[in-house]
Enzyme design. Structure first.
Site, short mmCIF file in Angstrom:
data_model
loop_
_atom_site.label_atom_id
_atom_site.label_comp_id
_atom_site.label_asym_id
_atom_site.label_seq_id
_atom_site.Cartn_x
_atom_site.Cartn_y
_atom_site.Cartn_z
N LYS A 32 -4.80 -10.37 -2.10
CA LYS A 32 -4.13 -9.69 -3.22
C LYS A 32 -2.82 -10.38 -3.58
O LYS A 32 -2.52 -10.64 -4.75
CB LYS A 32 -3.88 -8.23 -2.86
CG LYS A 32 -2.94 -7.49 -3.82
CD LYS A 32 -2.63 -6.10 -3.32
CE LYS A 32 -1.66 -5.36 -4.24
NZ LYS A 32 -0.28 -5.83 -4.13
N ASN A 33 -1.98 -10.65 -2.57
CA ASN A 33 -0.65 -11.20 -2.85
C ASN A 33 -0.72 -12.61 -3.43
O ASN A 33 0.16 -13.01 -4.20
CB ASN A 33 0.21 -11.18 -1.58
CG ASN A 33 0.57 -9.77 -1.16
OD1 ASN A 33 0.51 -8.83 -1.95
ND2 ASN A 33 0.93 -9.60 0.10
N ASP B 272 4.55 -0.07 -5.20
CA ASP B 272 4.78 0.88 -4.12
C ASP B 272 6.18 1.44 -4.15
O ASP B 272 7.14 0.75 -4.50
CB ASP B 272 4.58 0.19 -2.76
CG ASP B 272 3.12 -0.11 -2.47
OD1 ASP B 272 2.28 0.66 -2.94
OD2 ASP B 272 2.85 -1.10 -1.79
N MET C 131 12.43 -4.74 6.56
CA MET C 131 12.52 -5.18 5.18
C MET C 131 12.47 -4.06 4.15
O MET C 131 12.97 -4.21 3.04
CB MET C 131 11.42 -6.22 4.90
CG MET C 131 11.60 -7.48 5.76
SD MET C 131 10.24 -8.66 5.64
CE MET C 131 10.42 -9.26 3.98
N ASP D 16 3.50 -6.07 5.86
CA ASP D 16 2.35 -5.32 5.35
C ASP D 16 1.43 -4.82 6.45
O ASP D 16 0.55 -3.99 6.17
CB ASP D 16 1.55 -6.18 4.37
CG ASP D 16 2.24 -6.32 3.01
OD1 ASP D 16 3.18 -5.54 2.76
OD2 ASP D 16 1.85 -7.19 2.23
N ARG E 74 3.85 -4.14 -10.19
CA ARG E 74 4.91 -5.06 -9.80
C ARG E 74 4.56 -6.51 -10.13
O ARG E 74 5.43 -7.33 -10.38
CB ARG E 74 5.21 -4.92 -8.31
CG ARG E 74 6.36 -5.79 -7.87
CD ARG E 74 7.14 -5.24 -6.72
NE ARG E 74 8.33 -6.07 -6.50
CZ ARG E 74 9.51 -5.82 -7.00
NH1 ARG E 74 9.68 -4.77 -7.76
NH2 ARG E 74 10.53 -6.61 -6.77
#
Length: 434
Positions: free
Chosen positions: A22-23, A121, A341, A319, A97
């Protein structure tokens, strides 16, 4: 809104293949704006966030041909710059995002860009400063329209420069790199993110004709070029799914083979799950997680309690901390989870406590998990998914729990995991979409 009804306690068995990352998808799909020639991308995950990004590009005028659900061709030879500044773009771009990733390519190729207030998110502050400051150093002027929460960026010509990023932001690095490939002269980016997703993006850009050195390190040097060309790109397996499936196998005492896991790009992910006592066998590019009655958390050499924390790559990805936390609830031993983070990512632990887990939430960033060692099985409850990763962690908890669980707001899970109930049901899970 849809929900999952989960009947827990089933042992799973079989093979599962992770989706495309996904990223990585949100970055490389945005990069198609850098050329007027055709780009074909394979292994695209069929998930909500990525599909919205593709829709956004189509509305910008990019020709999109969905060859199948996981392969697309893109041709950005007639981009609608007027739409880019419109209220429609601000509304749609604000829903995810990933829309911020369009700014770098647009600045590089067309010398102007707009960034809506990004969605995604709700896991704490996710500021855009790294992106904006990087663009400014390349010679961009920006105006913030407070009434519409819209950033307007423009430049006559991007100029190569040296910059030291204030943080190794993955999206910030990707955005700056995509702008800098067209900057005049040399751009040096120090403290750049070096995740496999950034490496994939840079390798794709090099195949398109970009001149990038230092790929895989935190020091990137980019010599600007005048034009980029088409290419074909295949995305990596999603490392977050791989970690999720390792944790799922352990929690449900299941034997699961993770096919084509992309072992060489997983970094220390397998090592962190091994520290929880989870056994794994690495066979070619597969990970076999055998069924285990129990797993015991390691301690430090001096007997101290293990701490697992997130760090920029090659450290452990934030994640997967939600998954690690859930898996630890049924381990033998204790672990401190330190989420550095994002300050809101541990707030789903109240649901796990309601299920019977022993967790002490120390503060917004730290939680201590006292493993139950399977002496007490988690119990099914009704809960709500607050974000993508917590949602998947709660699904794993529900699959290991006694009785029925209901997970609401599963649109969050759908944003990051494709056909998840179908794929897990094929292994023997009992998940119904309501």
């Amino acid at each position: 809104m849809p929900s999952f009804e989960v009947i827990g306690g089933n042992k799973l068995k079989g093979e599962i293949t992770p989706q495309g990352a996904k990223n990585e998808a949100l970055q490389v799909i945005s990069a198609v704006l850098l050329t007027s020639e055709e780009i074909i991308i394979h292994n695209i995950p069929d998930i909500r966030d990525v599909n919205l990004q593709i829709e956004l590009l189509a509305e910008l005028g990019v020709k999109v041909n969905r060859i199948n659900r996981h392969t697309c061709s893109f041709k950005a030879d007639n981009v609608d710059l007027e739409y880019f500044a419109s209220e429609a773009f601000r509304y749609k771009g604000g829903k995810l995002r990933g829309s911020v990733m369009i700014a770098g390519p647009m600045l590089g190729r067309f010398h102007k860009a707009f960034i809506p207030k990004p969605g995604g998110d709700k896991i704490g502050r996710r500021r855009l400063d790294t992106h904006i400051v990087g663009f400014e150093k390349l010679g961009t002027e920006f105006i913030y329209h407070s009434e519409s929460s819209f950033f307007e960026l423009k430049t006559e010509q991007l100029k190569g420069t040296y910059m030291l990023l204030d943080e190794p932001s993955v999206t910030g690095t990707a955005n700056i790199v995509m702008a800098a490939v067209f900057a005049e002269g040399t751009t040096t980016i120090y403290n750049a993110a070096c995740e496999p997703y950034i490496q994939q993006l840079c390798k794709m850009l090099v195949r398109m004709g970009a001149n990038i050195n230092g790929i895989g390190s935190n020091l990137l040097t980019i010599e600007g070029v005048e034009i980029l060309h088409g290419t074909t790109h295949t995305m990596l397996p999603d490392m977050i799914e791989v970690g999720s499936f390792i944790g799922l196998a352990a929690m449900t005492q299941s034997e699961i083979r993770i096919k084509n896991a992309g072992l060489k790009d997983l970094g220390i992910i397998p090592e962190k799950f091994a520290q929880l006592g989870i056994q794994m066998e690495f066979q070619n590019d597969d990970i076999l997680v055998p069924a285990q009655d129990s797993y015991e958390i390691s301690t430090y050499l001096d007997g101290g309690i293990l701490t697992i924390y997130d760090n920029p790559w090659p450290g452990f990805t934030p994640d997967l901390l939600s998954i690690v936390l859930v898996v630890a609830t049924q381990a033998v031993g204790s672990v401190l989870i330190h989420q550095k983070m994002f300050e809101s990512r541990l707030f789903f632990t109240d649901k796990l406590i309601d299920m019977g887990a022993q967790i002490i939430l120390c503060d917004p960033h730290r939680a201590t998990v006292i493993g139950l060692g399977r002496k007490h099985q988690l119990r099914g409850i009704t809960m709500t998914s607050p974000d993508i990763r917590a949602g998947q962690a709660l699904l794993i908890a529900a699959l290991s729990a006694q009785g029925k669980s209901t997970i609401q707001n599963i649109e969050q899970i759908d944003r990051g995991y494709q056909y998840i109930e179908q794929r897990l049901n094929a292994l023997g899970a009992d998940i119904t979409r309501i």
